[in-house]
Design an enzyme around this catalytic site. Sequence first.
Site: not given
Ligand code: DX5
Ligand code: ZN
Length: 228
Positions: A17, A41, A43, A45, A74, A76, A144, A182
């Site tokens: 990620s 990956h 992320d 947000m 991903h 979010m 998750m 994840d």
């Molecule tokens: C959390 C994300 C994850 C995150 C994982 O909101 O969706 O993908 O980056 O990070 P680690 O591996 O540091 O828990």
């Molecule tokens: Zn993620």
Amino acid sequence: MTLIDAGPAGALRIAPSILAADFGALAHAVREIDAETDWLHVDVMDGHFVPNVSIGPPVVQSLRPYSGRFFDCHLMMTDPGRYLEAFKSAGADGCTVHVEVGGTATLIDDARALGLRVGLAANPDTPFEMVAPFLGDVDLLLLMTVFPGFGGQSFMGDVMNKVSQARREVDVNGLAVDIEVDGGMDARTAPIAVHAGANVLVAGSAIFSRREPLEAARALREAARGEL
Ligand code: DX5
Ligand code: ZN
């Protein structure tokens, strides 16, 4: 934009990620771990579905020339449907939407119509029953193992019951669905997740926050493989 093949459903995959990488040197970070990356990956947000804000389509587009790997986005986001096309045009290969935002059937159809590989995500406290009706329509189920929003949180082992439940359902029905976990994934927790039935392991901190990210990714894969 030609899509990159995700590979066979169910195969072990490491998905670093980039959330945990240095955003000032993303291209370098992505290249550095390329040899141990199956999927990258991304992320996303929106500051609404989760409290944090991260990155969007322009970053996906800028990174695209630096990686030939499958881009696993991903989302979010409260309203991912508004952005699916933008992510696709930017170079996303797969997009995962959260079941908690609703409108799931339409989102799956829309992502499919764009030619994306389709994922459905569930927060740690969202029961399997919420995603079960859609299992036959998606390519990936993301369970998750932390509450989304931040990297570096601790793995929630309780979610493993849901992972096992999902694995049973996928196998019994012969579905070509990947099960991704994840959050808090590292060389200690990865084998636990694989044992429960996960096959795609997302890891941010355990790779990019280490002094030798490539070595850390390799160690994660080795640890996971030991559980197969
Ligand atoms: C959390 C994300 C994850 C995150 C994982 O909101 O969706 O993908 O980056 O990070 P680690 O591996 O540091 O828990
Ligand atoms: Zn993620």
